[in-house]
Design an enzyme around this catalytic site. Structure first.
Site, short mmCIF file in Angstrom:
data_model
loop_
_atom_site.label_atom_id
_atom_site.label_comp_id
_atom_site.label_asym_id
_atom_site.label_seq_id
_atom_site.Cartn_x
_atom_site.Cartn_y
_atom_site.Cartn_z
CB CYS A 1 43.88 37.02 35.53
SG CYS A 1 42.24 36.37 35.80
CG HIS B 1 44.67 39.68 38.40
ND1 HIS B 1 43.62 40.35 37.83
CD2 HIS B 1 44.21 38.44 38.72
CE1 HIS B 1 42.57 39.55 37.79
NE2 HIS B 1 42.90 38.39 38.34
CG ASN C 1 39.29 38.34 38.87
OD1 ASN C 1 39.74 38.90 37.88
ND2 ASN C 1 39.71 37.15 39.26
#
Ligand SMILES: CC(C)(COP(=O)(O)OP(=O)(O)OC[C@H]1O[C@@H](n2cnc3c(N)ncnc32)[C@H](O)[C@@H]1OP(=O)(O)O)[C@@H](O)C(=O)NCCC(=O)NCCS
Length: 331
Positions: A118, A258, A288
């Protein structure tokens, strides 16, 4: 006024989300969960899923074409292509070489992948910045792209509700004006590798009938450990970025974090003292998307006019590894 030090400026961005949408209500029919639980615990309402046959490089190429067009350059102007992904088309070769070919970049344009989960887009921008400011490159394409739906156990409610597919891209261009990246700070802590991982499919545990039957090719996660570490690490990386540049939190116009969990971001907002209303949030619509989440949010905010030229933007991300980092830039 021009500065003497070259910087890396964001010249154009783009993103791509597959057409298919999976809502929390759809998930209620797949696992023992509820729209209420997912929304309350994560902030997620829906996520996009790639179509059958659609690949990571297909999604990346869509986002890349949009970013190249927004930058007003031709694909052949690119000097480097960096693809941040942990869900490549194939283990070998890199996804970046497929992107190079699909977008019509020069056949000798260097292209490679990075695996920082990520945090991949921030890692990618940091690498691009080195190539741009040391004079070797004029235009670098950085892509964050993930096709996580192919590595999710769709019967595991603790992970399958969290992730989505998507791609975001930015063209970074060498610039002599005052806009651009002020700094990037990168961190990693391999002692936490087991907290979020795909156990099999590499040299440690090659694919076999047994690994497939044991479900070892999908994402395994200890959610609460990731949660606690993320709050601490994202906050401290953000503070590091501000301190390194002598910039106060009041001067930050936008935070693009993020997008993993809204509660993580609310906790980070409190810790760093930047109100959540200054966070660019799209987790409700995408879930996500790992390395794609920051460039998707950036592109949406730029195209909507939410983020404007001259705004000071702080980015922060943490993912598997753990790998994390921050970036500070003037748009
Ligand atoms: C995964 C996460 C949403 C779980 O939220 P949580 O508040 O920590 O919830 P817990 O793990 O304590 O689980 C609470 C209960 O909900 C249950 N539960 C877990 N997932 C559920 C779901 N999708 N639907 C309904 N119930 C669920 C658990 O089984 C547990 O039940 P129990 O109390 O009977 O044992 C949260 O820990 C998280 O977001 N962590 C970070 C993950 C992340 O961001 N990963 C990517 C980083 S890049």
């Amino acid at each position: 006024m021009s500065s003497t030090r070259p910087t890396s400026r964001i010249a154009g961005t783009g993103h791509y989300a597959p057409e298919k949408v999976l809502t929390n209500h759809d998930l209620e029919r797949m696992v023992d969960t509820s729209d209420e639980w997912i929304a309350e615990r994560t902030g997620i309402r829906q996520r996009h899923l790639a179509a059958e046959g659609e690949t990571t490089s297909d999604m990346a190429a869509h986002a890349a074409r949009a970013a190249i067009a927004a930058a007003g350059i031709a694909p052949t102007d690119l000097d480097l292509i960096i693809v941040a992904t942990v869900t490549p088309d194939v283990p070998l070769p890199s996804t970046a070489v497929f992107v190079q070919q699909k977008i019509g970049a020069r056949p000798d344009c260097p292209a490679f992948d990075i695996a920082a989960a990520c945090a991949g887009f921030i890692y990618g921008m940091s690498i691009a910045d080195r190539f741009l400011t040391t004079g070797g490159a004029r235009h670098v394409l950085v892509i964050g792209v993930e096709l996580l739906s192919r590595v999710i156990d769709w019967s595991d409610r603790t992970t399958c509700v969290l992730f989505g597919d998507g791609a975001g891209a930015a063209v970074l261009t060498r610039s002599e004006d005052e806009r651009g990246l002020l700094s990037t700070h990168l961190f990693a802590d391999g002692a936490q590798a087991q907290a979020l991982h795909i156990p099999a499919g590499g040299s440690a545990l090659p694919a076999s009938l047994a690994t497939v039957e044991a479900g070892l090719h999908t994402v395994h996660m200890t959610g609460q450990d990731v949660f606690k570490y993320a709050v601490r690490a994202l906050s401290s990386a953000s503070v590091t970025a501000l301190e390194a540049n002598g910039i106060s939190k009041e001067d930050v116009r936008w935070v693009i974090p993020h997008q993993a969990n809204l509660r993580i971001l609310e906790a980070v907002s409190k810790r760093i003292g930047v109100g959540i209303e200054r966070f660019v949030l799209n987790i409700a619509r995408y879930g996500n998307t790992s390395s794609a989440s920051i460039p998707i949010a950036l592109d949406e905010a730029l195209r909507a006019g939410t983020i404007e030229s001259g705004d000071l933007v702080l980015m922060c991300a943490l993912g598997a590894g753990f790998a994390w980092g921050s970036a500070l830039l003037r748009i």
